[in-house]
Design a protein around this motif. Sequence first.
Motif, mmCIF file in Angstrom:
data_model
loop_
_atom_site.group_PDB
_atom_site.id
_atom_site.type_symbol
_atom_site.label_atom_id
_atom_site.label_comp_id
_atom_site.label_asym_id
_atom_site.label_seq_id
_atom_site.Cartn_x
_atom_site.Cartn_y
_atom_site.Cartn_z
ATOM 1 N N GLY A 1 0.881 -1.071 -0.032
ATOM 2 C CA GLY A 1 0.104 0.129 0.172
ATOM 3 C C GLY A 1 0.819 1.316 0.188
ATOM 4 N N ASP A 2 1.984 1.152 0.707
ATOM 5 C CA ASP A 2 2.858 2.474 0.953
ATOM 6 C C ASP A 2 3.548 2.650 -0.202
ATOM 7 O OD1 ASP A 2 2.030 2.943 3.395
ATOM 8 O OD2 ASP A 2 3.799 2.079 4.561
ATOM 9 N N GLU A 3 3.920 1.506 -1.055
ATOM 10 C CA GLU A 3 4.752 1.456 -2.358
ATOM 11 C C GLU A 3 3.743 2.310 -3.351
ATOM 12 O OE1 GLU A 3 4.997 0.405 -6.441
ATOM 13 O OE2 GLU A 3 3.988 -1.039 -5.260
ATOM 14 N N GLN A 4 2.397 1.488 -3.493
ATOM 15 C CA GLN A 4 1.585 2.362 -4.436
ATOM 16 C C GLN A 4 1.258 3.748 -4.231
ATOM 17 O OE1 GLN A 4 -1.998 -0.312 -4.150
ATOM 18 N NE2 GLN A 4 -0.886 -1.871 -5.184
ATOM 19 N N ARG A 5 1.202 4.024 -2.887
ATOM 20 C CA ARG A 5 1.055 5.727 -2.609
ATOM 21 C C ARG A 5 2.171 6.606 -3.053
ATOM 22 N NH1 ARG A 5 -0.614 4.688 2.199
ATOM 23 N NH2 ARG A 5 1.149 5.268 3.500
ATOM 24 N N LEU A 6 3.219 6.094 -2.851
ATOM 25 C CA LEU A 6 4.584 6.566 -3.211
ATOM 26 C C LEU A 6 4.585 6.854 -4.621
ATOM 27 C CD1 LEU A 6 7.246 5.605 -0.763
ATOM 28 C CD2 LEU A 6 6.070 7.898 -0.616
ATOM 29 N N ALA A 7 4.351 5.834 -5.487
ATOM 30 C CA ALA A 7 4.300 5.896 -6.845
ATOM 31 C C ALA A 7 3.301 6.838 -7.359
ATOM 32 C CB ALA A 7 4.161 4.573 -7.385
ATOM 33 N N GLY A 8 2.085 6.845 -6.529
ATOM 34 C CA GLY A 8 1.172 8.027 -7.309
ATOM 35 C C GLY A 8 1.824 9.223 -6.872
ATOM 36 N N TYR A 9 2.476 9.518 -5.590
ATOM 37 C CA TYR A 9 2.914 10.907 -5.493
ATOM 38 C C TYR A 9 4.001 11.196 -6.599
ATOM 39 C CZ TYR A 9 1.015 10.487 -0.882
ATOM 40 O OH TYR A 9 0.239 10.410 0.397
ATOM 41 N N ALA A 10 4.828 10.302 -6.980
ATOM 42 C CA ALA A 10 5.716 10.426 -8.230
ATOM 43 C C ALA A 10 5.192 10.889 -9.473
ATOM 44 C CB ALA A 10 6.571 9.177 -8.206
ATOM 45 N N GLU A 11 3.958 10.207 -9.695
ATOM 46 C CA GLU A 11 3.173 10.668 -10.782
ATOM 47 C C GLU A 11 2.540 12.157 -10.500
ATOM 48 O OE1 GLU A 11 3.096 9.206 -13.742
ATOM 49 O OE2 GLU A 11 4.516 7.871 -13.022
ATOM 50 N N GLU A 12 2.265 12.452 -9.645
ATOM 51 C CA GLU A 12 1.907 13.605 -9.240
ATOM 52 C C GLU A 12 2.915 14.623 -9.348
ATOM 53 O OE1 GLU A 12 -0.599 14.299 -5.494
ATOM 54 O OE2 GLU A 12 -1.703 12.275 -5.652
ATOM 55 N N VAL A 13 3.931 14.509 -8.833
ATOM 56 C CA VAL A 13 5.175 15.258 -9.256
ATOM 57 C C VAL A 13 5.449 15.407 -10.633
ATOM 58 C CG1 VAL A 13 7.568 15.655 -9.076
ATOM 59 C CG2 VAL A 13 6.272 15.168 -7.103
ATOM 60 N N LYS A 14 5.496 14.268 -11.468
ATOM 61 C CA LYS A 14 5.715 14.606 -12.944
ATOM 62 C C LYS A 14 4.271 15.271 -13.478
ATOM 63 C CE LYS A 14 5.792 11.489 -16.920
ATOM 64 N NZ LYS A 14 5.498 10.134 -17.377
ATOM 65 N N ALA A 15 3.170 15.187 -12.992
ATOM 66 C CA ALA A 15 2.089 16.042 -13.595
ATOM 67 C C ALA A 15 1.915 17.423 -12.846
ATOM 68 C CB ALA A 15 0.770 15.288 -13.480
ATOM 69 N N LYS A 16 3.077 17.956 -12.221
ATOM 70 C CA LYS A 16 3.162 19.057 -11.670
ATOM 71 C C LYS A 16 2.129 19.636 -10.452
ATOM 72 C CE LYS A 16 6.398 21.603 -13.600
ATOM 73 N NZ LYS A 16 7.534 22.322 -12.673
ATOM 74 N N ALA A 17 1.358 18.568 -9.995
ATOM 75 C CA ALA A 17 0.224 18.415 -9.184
ATOM 76 C C ALA A 17 1.017 18.728 -7.667
ATOM 77 C CB ALA A 17 -0.663 17.455 -8.756
ATOM 78 N N ILE A 18 2.256 18.332 -7.557
ATOM 79 C CA ILE A 18 3.067 18.372 -6.276
ATOM 80 C C ILE A 18 4.061 18.945 -6.927
ATOM 81 C CG2 ILE A 18 4.230 17.517 -4.491
ATOM 82 C CD1 ILE A 18 2.394 15.133 -4.398
ATOM 83 N N SER A 19 4.867 19.825 -6.222
ATOM 84 C CA SER A 19 6.152 20.614 -6.951
ATOM 85 C C SER A 19 7.160 20.841 -5.626
ATOM 86 C CB SER A 19 5.913 21.872 -7.488
ATOM 87 O OG SER A 19 5.283 22.913 -6.663
ATOM 88 N N ARG A 20 8.372 21.080 -5.883
ATOM 89 C CA ARG A 20 9.157 21.497 -5.009
ATOM 90 C C ARG A 20 10.044 22.664 -5.256
ATOM 91 N NH1 ARG A 20 13.453 17.345 -2.765
ATOM 92 N NH2 ARG A 20 11.958 16.671 -1.202
ATOM 93 N N ASN A 21 10.231 23.783 -4.716
ATOM 94 C CA ASN A 21 10.864 24.818 -5.031
ATOM 95 C C ASN A 21 12.392 24.529 -4.791
ATOM 96 O OD1 ASN A 21 8.594 26.315 -6.139
ATOM 97 N ND2 ASN A 21 7.961 26.969 -4.286
ATOM 98 N N LYS A 22 13.107 25.140 -5.374
ATOM 99 C CA LYS A 22 14.786 24.901 -5.418
ATOM 100 C C LYS A 22 14.928 25.639 -3.964
ATOM 101 C CE LYS A 22 19.168 25.297 -7.625
ATOM 102 N NZ LYS A 22 19.852 25.380 -8.949
ATOM 103 N N ALA A 23 15.766 25.074 -2.972
ATOM 104 C CA ALA A 23 16.010 25.748 -1.656
ATOM 105 C C ALA A 23 17.163 26.798 -2.284
ATOM 106 C CB ALA A 23 16.631 24.621 -0.838
ATOM 107 N N HIS A 24 17.113 27.836 -1.443
ATOM 108 C CA HIS A 24 18.100 28.957 -1.688
ATOM 109 C C HIS A 24 19.171 28.619 -0.729
ATOM 110 C CE1 HIS A 24 15.688 30.950 -4.677
ATOM 111 N NE2 HIS A 24 14.467 30.467 -3.720
#
Length: 79
Positions: A56-79
Amino acid sequence: MWLNESENELRRDLQSVASDLRWSAVELLRLADQLRHAGNDADAQAAMRLCELFQGDEQRLAGYAEEVKAKAISRNKAH
C-alpha cells in the motif's frame, strides 16, 4: 512539462523508496512462505500483514511520484 532539478530529485526519491518497498515486500513474501512451510503460521501471517502495508505504501509513493510528474506536487529549489 519540464520539471525543475528539485522536482526531478523529489520524483526520483519517491520512485526509489517505492521500489525499495516493493522489493522488501517480495522478500517478506518469500520469508512468509518459508515460515508457513516450517509450521510457523503466526509469524507467516505477521509477515503477510507487513507485506500488505508495504504494498500500500509503495503504491501511494508511486502515485505521489506521478503527481510530481504532472506538476500537481512541486518542490521549489532551496536557496
